[in-house]
Scaffold this motif. Structure first.
Motif, mmCIF file in Angstrom:
data_model
loop_
_atom_site.group_PDB
_atom_site.id
_atom_site.type_symbol
_atom_site.label_atom_id
_atom_site.label_comp_id
_atom_site.label_asym_id
_atom_site.label_seq_id
_atom_site.Cartn_x
_atom_site.Cartn_y
_atom_site.Cartn_z
ATOM 1 N N UNK A 265 0.803 -1.217 0.000
ATOM 2 C CA UNK A 265 0.000 0.000 0.000
ATOM 3 C C UNK A 265 0.837 1.269 0.000
ATOM 4 N N UNK A 266 2.115 1.170 0.386
ATOM 5 C CA UNK A 266 2.939 2.373 0.452
ATOM 6 C C UNK A 266 4.049 2.393 -0.592
ATOM 7 N N UNK A 267 4.230 1.288 -1.344
ATOM 8 C CA UNK A 267 5.315 1.254 -2.318
ATOM 9 C C UNK A 267 5.090 2.249 -3.449
ATOM 10 N N UNK A 268 3.840 2.649 -3.660
ATOM 11 C CA UNK A 268 3.568 3.654 -4.684
ATOM 12 C C UNK A 268 4.203 4.997 -4.383
ATOM 13 N N UNK A 269 4.577 5.220 -3.137
ATOM 14 C CA UNK A 269 5.237 6.480 -2.783
ATOM 15 C C UNK A 269 6.559 6.645 -3.517
ATOM 16 N N UNK A 270 7.152 5.526 -3.951
ATOM 17 C CA UNK A 270 8.411 5.618 -4.692
ATOM 18 C C UNK A 270 8.217 5.223 -6.156
ATOM 19 N N UNK A 271 6.964 5.142 -6.600
ATOM 20 C CA UNK A 271 6.687 4.902 -8.009
ATOM 21 C C UNK A 271 6.361 3.479 -8.370
ATOM 22 N N UNK A 272 6.048 2.623 -7.379
ATOM 23 C CA UNK A 272 5.772 1.221 -7.664
ATOM 24 C C UNK A 272 4.297 0.937 -7.897
ATOM 25 N N UNK A 273 3.459 1.953 -8.005
ATOM 26 C CA UNK A 273 2.053 1.759 -8.299
ATOM 27 C C UNK A 273 1.210 1.446 -7.076
ATOM 28 N N UNK A 274 -0.086 1.229 -7.318
ATOM 29 C CA UNK A 274 -0.996 0.907 -6.235
ATOM 30 C C UNK A 274 -1.525 2.134 -5.504
ATOM 31 N N UNK A 275 -2.064 1.905 -4.311
ATOM 32 C CA UNK A 275 -2.658 2.990 -3.536
ATOM 33 C C UNK A 275 -1.631 4.036 -3.131
ATOM 34 N N UNK A 276 -0.398 3.619 -2.950
ATOM 35 C CA UNK A 276 0.634 4.574 -2.569
ATOM 36 C C UNK A 276 0.837 5.663 -3.598
ATOM 37 N N UNK A 277 0.625 5.335 -4.877
ATOM 38 C CA UNK A 277 0.771 6.331 -5.938
ATOM 39 C C UNK A 277 -0.311 7.398 -5.808
ATOM 40 N N UNK A 278 -1.531 6.961 -5.527
ATOM 41 C CA UNK A 278 -2.624 7.916 -5.304
ATOM 42 C C UNK A 278 -2.378 8.743 -4.051
ATOM 43 N N UNK A 279 -1.841 8.114 -3.024
ATOM 44 C CA UNK A 279 -1.553 8.831 -1.788
ATOM 45 C C UNK A 279 -0.509 9.904 -2.020
#
Length: 273
Positions: free
Chosen positions: A221-235
């Motif tokens: 859920x937080x890997x999107x913060x570094x560009x890995x997609x998922x909810x983290x990207x929206x966050x």
């Protein structure tokens, strides 16, 4: 702890510790306090205390902007949520595929070359557990580019150490009598592993896998913060635009997903173990 005696007017008086032990205890506490003070000074050396004193005001302001949550934003979160679940599931499956042979190589009773292959397998386990999934994702995004593939591989690499460590410990704790019984029939080494060791560790294996899947959902859920997609990207996008009601809605969706996955994994573990 020791007991000491003192002679006073012909009577023996028992004390809890000797004077030397009491002095050593006080010296130890003094050293601990000094270490705490030193560490506190190191940690707060660059702290701007004006920001710290103003933190409650800033927190109230941000939390005030976060409510009410943006319910209309929920439909846009369904695809990223699905991506997050797929990232966790595929990453767990890939991690299991790599962790199982590592675990059998690391276990003393199944490693074909304990002096050669076991240290290599143990190094893989330690290396995987030492690096957080977020750092793996940072490296993989730089190598593979942004997207779910980097997140899946990051989850898998992080899972190897967790699954491998718990599984090789379970393999080493298997009942040696069953191994001896199968060996006495003239079975080969592969047959001994398949008929004496695998049945013993199989329930533990499934429990570890489901537990790791539950953990991977939280990490995905937080890997999107570094560009890995998922909810983290929206966050990350909502934080960058200061869309605080959307941030609240994303956090609620993440919390709900984690609660549901925790319930599922708990039921599956009870059914398997």
């Amino acid at each position: 702890m020791t007991e000491a005696t003192e002679h006073l007017a012909g009577n023996r008086i028992w004390t809890f510790r000797t004077p030397r032990a009491r002095l050593a205890l006080w010296a130890g506490w003094l050293g601990l306090v000094a270490l705490f003070v030193f560490c506190w000074q190191v940690m707060t050396r660059g702290t701007i205390w004006a920001f710290v004193w103003d933190a409650p005001t800033q927190a109230r302001d941000i939390f005030g902007r976060m409510f009410p949550p943006a319910l209309a934003y929920v439909p846009e979160l369904m695809v990223p949520l699905w991506d997050t679940l797929n990232m966790a599931t595929l990453g767990t499956m890939l991690g299991v595929a790599m962790a199982v042979p590592v675990a059998f190589l690391a276990a003393r009773n199944t490693s074909p070359a304990p002096r050669l292959l076991r240290p290599v397998a143990m190094f893989v386990v330690v290396a995987s557990r030492s690096i957080n999934a977020l750092i793996w994702a940072l490296l993989l995004v730089a190598i593979l580019g942004p997207g779910l593939l980097a997140g899946i591989i990051a989850i898998a690499l992080r899972s190897i150490g967790f699954i491998g460590k718990l599984l090789y410990e379970a393999i080493e704790e298997t009942d040696a009598r069953q191994v001896e019984a199968v060996t006495a029939t003239g079975a080969s080494r592969a047959q001994v592993v398949g008929y004496a060791i695998v049945p013993q560790v199989l329930p533990t294996f499934w429990g570890i896998t489901v537990f790791r899947w539950d953990i991977n959902i939280r990490e995905s859920a937080i890997l999107g913060l570094v560009g890995a997609g998922g909810l983290g990207l929206k966050l990350q996008a909502s934080l960058n635009t200061l869309a605080w009601p959307q941030v609240t809605m994303i956090l609620i969706v993440i919390l709900g997903t984690v609660v549901v996955s925790e319930g599922i994994s708990a039921k599956v573990r009870r059914a398997l173990i």
